[in-house]
Design a protein around this motif. Structure first.
Motif, PDB file in Angstrom:
ATOM      1  N   ALA A  89       0.830  -1.211   0.000  1.00 11.44           N
ATOM      2  CA  ALA A  89       0.000   0.000   0.000  1.00 11.44           C
ATOM      3  C   ALA A  89       0.863   1.258   0.000  1.00 11.44           C
ATOM      4  N   HIS A  90       1.898   1.262   0.812  1.00  6.34           N
ATOM      5  CA  HIS A  90       2.764   2.440   0.888  1.00  6.34           C
ATOM      6  C   HIS A  90       3.477   2.676  -0.451  1.00  6.34           C
ATOM      7  N   CYS A  91       4.029   1.630  -1.010  1.00  8.60           N
ATOM      8  CA  CYS A  91       4.763   1.800  -2.268  1.00  8.60           C
ATOM      9  C   CYS A  91       3.831   2.161  -3.418  1.00  8.60           C
ATOM     10  N   ASP A  92       2.598   1.668  -3.380  1.00  2.25           N
ATOM     11  CA  ASP A  92       1.614   2.107  -4.376  1.00  2.25           C
ATOM     12  C   ASP A  92       1.347   3.602  -4.238  1.00  2.25           C
ATOM     13  N   ALA A  93       1.260   4.075  -2.983  1.00  2.00           N
ATOM     14  CA  ALA A  93       1.050   5.513  -2.754  1.00  2.00           C
ATOM     15  C   ALA A  93       2.243   6.323  -3.253  1.00  2.00           C
ATOM     16  N   VAL A  94       3.441   5.804  -3.059  1.00  2.00           N
ATOM     17  CA  VAL A  94       4.634   6.470  -3.589  1.00  2.00           C
ATOM     18  C   VAL A  94       4.528   6.552  -5.112  1.00  2.00           C
ATOM     19  N   GLY A  95       4.128   5.462  -5.736  1.00  5.71           N
ATOM     20  CA  GLY A  95       3.984   5.453  -7.190  1.00  5.71           C
ATOM     21  C   GLY A  95       2.959   6.453  -7.683  1.00  5.71           C
ATOM     22  N   PHE A  98       3.854  10.037  -8.328  1.00  9.92           N
ATOM     23  CA  PHE A  98       4.573  10.382  -9.554  1.00  9.92           C
ATOM     24  C   PHE A  98       3.614  10.765 -10.680  1.00  9.92           C
ATOM     25  N   GLY A  99       2.311  10.731 -10.399  1.00  9.72           N
ATOM     26  CA  GLY A  99       1.320  11.201 -11.360  1.00  9.72           C
ATOM     27  C   GLY A  99       1.312  10.453 -12.670  1.00  9.72           C
ATOM     28  N   GLY A 100       1.700   9.204 -12.662  1.00 10.16           N
ATOM     29  CA  GLY A 100       1.696   8.416 -13.885  1.00 10.16           C
ATOM     30  C   GLY A 100       2.883   8.667 -14.782  1.00 10.16           C
ATOM     31  N   GLY A 101       3.869   9.382 -14.275  1.00  6.38           N
ATOM     32  CA  GLY A 101       5.065   9.671 -15.068  1.00  6.38           C
ATOM     33  C   GLY A 101       5.922   8.441 -15.310  1.00  6.38           C
ATOM     34  N   SER A 102       6.903   8.604 -16.151  1.00  2.00           N
ATOM     35  CA  SER A 102       7.724   7.475 -16.572  1.00  2.00           C
ATOM     36  C   SER A 102       8.599   6.907 -15.455  1.00  2.00           C
ATOM     37  N   GLY A 103       8.789   7.639 -14.374  1.00  2.00           N
ATOM     38  CA  GLY A 103       9.598   7.133 -13.263  1.00  2.00           C
ATOM     39  C   GLY A 103       8.797   6.374 -12.223  1.00  2.00           C
ATOM     40  N   THR A 104       7.507   6.166 -12.472  1.00  2.00           N
ATOM     41  CA  THR A 104       6.637   5.528 -11.491  1.00  2.00           C
ATOM     42  C   THR A 104       7.121   4.135 -11.111  1.00  2.00           C
ATOM     43  N   GLY A 105       7.432   3.320 -12.090  1.00  2.00           N
ATOM     44  CA  GLY A 105       7.862   1.942 -11.820  1.00  2.00           C
ATOM     45  C   GLY A 105       9.156   1.894 -11.028  1.00  2.00           C
ATOM     46  N   ILE A 106      10.094   2.758 -11.371  1.00  2.00           N
ATOM     47  CA  ILE A 106      11.365   2.820 -10.643  1.00  2.00           C
ATOM     48  C   ILE A 106      11.110   3.253  -9.206  1.00  2.00           C
ATOM     49  N   ALA A 107      10.214   4.206  -9.008  1.00  2.00           N
ATOM     50  CA  ALA A 107       9.905   4.687  -7.658  1.00  2.00           C
ATOM     51  C   ALA A 107       9.282   3.580  -6.812  1.00  2.00           C
ATOM     52  N   THR A 109       9.538   0.301  -7.253  1.00  2.00           N
ATOM     53  CA  THR A 109      10.551  -0.733  -7.006  1.00  2.00           C
ATOM     54  C   THR A 109      11.559  -0.257  -5.976  1.00  2.00           C
ATOM     55  N   SER A 110      11.975   0.989  -6.060  1.00  2.00           N
ATOM     56  CA  SER A 110      12.906   1.551  -5.072  1.00  2.00           C
ATOM     57  C   SER A 110      12.297   1.524  -3.677  1.00  2.00           C
ATOM     58  N   CYS A 111      11.020   1.826  -3.587  1.00  2.00           N
ATOM     59  CA  CYS A 111      10.312   1.780  -2.306  1.00  2.00           C
ATOM     60  C   CYS A 111      10.334   0.353  -1.743  1.00  2.00           C
ATOM     61  N   HIS A 112      10.068  -0.629  -2.590  1.00  2.00           N
ATOM     62  CA  HIS A 112      10.113  -2.033  -2.145  1.00  2.00           C
ATOM     63  C   HIS A 112      11.504  -2.380  -1.623  1.00  2.00           C
ATOM     64  N   ILE A 113      12.536  -1.894  -2.279  1.00  2.00           N
ATOM     65  CA  ILE A 113      13.910  -2.161  -1.848  1.00  2.00           C
ATOM     66  C   ILE A 113      14.169  -1.546  -0.484  1.00  2.00           C
ATOM     67  N   GLU A 114      13.831  -0.278  -0.341  1.00  2.00           N
ATOM     68  CA  GLU A 114      14.098   0.416   0.927  1.00  2.00           C
ATOM     69  C   GLU A 114      13.357  -0.236   2.087  1.00  2.00           C
ATOM     70  N   LEU A 115      12.079  -0.538   1.896  1.00  2.00           N
ATOM     71  CA  LEU A 115      11.319  -1.173   2.974  1.00  2.00           C
ATOM     72  C   LEU A 115      11.782  -2.611   3.214  1.00  2.00           C
ATOM     73  N   GLY A 116      12.175  -3.295   2.145  1.00  3.64           N
ATOM     74  CA  GLY A 116      12.687  -4.665   2.291  1.00  3.64           C
ATOM     75  C   GLY A 116      13.989  -4.712   3.060  1.00  3.64           C
ATOM     76  N   ARG A 117      14.873  -3.748   2.807  1.00  2.00           N
ATOM     77  CA  ARG A 117      16.129  -3.680   3.562  1.00  2.00           C
ATOM     78  C   ARG A 117      15.854  -3.446   5.044  1.00  2.00           C
ATOM     79  N   ALA A 118      14.946  -2.531   5.328  1.00  2.83           N
ATOM     80  CA  ALA A 118      14.612  -2.230   6.723  1.00  2.83           C
ATOM     81  C   ALA A 118      13.979  -3.448   7.396  1.00  2.83           C
ATOM     82  N   ARG A 119      13.083  -4.131   6.701  1.00  2.58           N
ATOM     83  CA  ARG A 119      12.432  -5.301   7.288  1.00  2.58           C
ATOM     84  C   ARG A 119      13.444  -6.415   7.532  1.00  2.58           C
ATOM     85  N   THR A 120      14.387  -6.582   6.621  1.00  6.39           N
ATOM     86  CA  THR A 120      15.426  -7.599   6.808  1.00  6.39           C
ATOM     87  C   THR A 120      16.212  -7.313   8.077  1.00  6.39           C
ATOM     88  N   ARG A 121      16.592  -6.057   8.282  1.00  8.18           N
ATOM     89  CA  ARG A 121      17.313  -5.684   9.510  1.00  8.18           C
ATOM     90  C   ARG A 121      16.459  -5.962  10.742  1.00  8.18           C
TER      91      ARG A 121
END
Length: 128
Positions: A89-95, A98-107, A109-121
């Motif tokens: 839900a959070h990463c969808d909100a981040v996406g 971006f207003g449907g811009g071309s960087g939406t997918g990268i944003a 995925t980056s959100c998933h990485i950041e939250l995944g790193r924190a959860r792993t720790r």
């Protein structure tokens, strides 16, 4: 065995001081290449997260066995399920931000990485 698994997770998880995942991939060049780079990074983080969850589940199961109570493992499983719902839900909100811009997918995925790193720790801290 747990020490070997812990070392494995540490090797897969970048340092906490790592930059934004998209910035870590800025050498990739084009937006398509950055997207591929963050996708590969997300896969590595998801692998580390899976290992960390297995380790934490093992610790929770051992605690339940030692205490004779069956609460730690169910609590961990419930927390993990809730975390996954939050992450999505959070990463969808981040996406959406971006207003449907071309960087939406990268944003996203980056959100998933950041939250995944924190959860792993967090999971590894629970396994000590």
């Amino acid at each position: 065995m747990r020490r070997v698994q812990f070392a494995f997770v540490l090797a897969l998880t970048p340092l906490a001081s790592a930059a934004d995942p998209a910035l870590e991939c800025s050498d990739a060049g084009s937006q398509v290449e950055i997207g591929a780079c963050v996708s590969e990074m997300r896969d590595r983080v998801e692998g580390a997260l899976a290992v960390a969850l297995d380790i934490a589940r093992g610790s929770a199961g051992e605690l339940d066995e030692v205490t004779g109570r069956k609460v730690a493992l169910p609590a961990l499983d419930a927390a993990q399920s809730a975390w996954a719902v939050y992450r999505d839900a959070h990463c969808d909100a981040v996406g959406v931000s971006f207003g449907g811009g071309s960087g939406t997918g990268i944003a996203i995925t980056s959100c998933h990485i950041e939250l995944g790193r924190a959860r792993t720790r967090d999971l590894m801290a629970m396994a000590r």
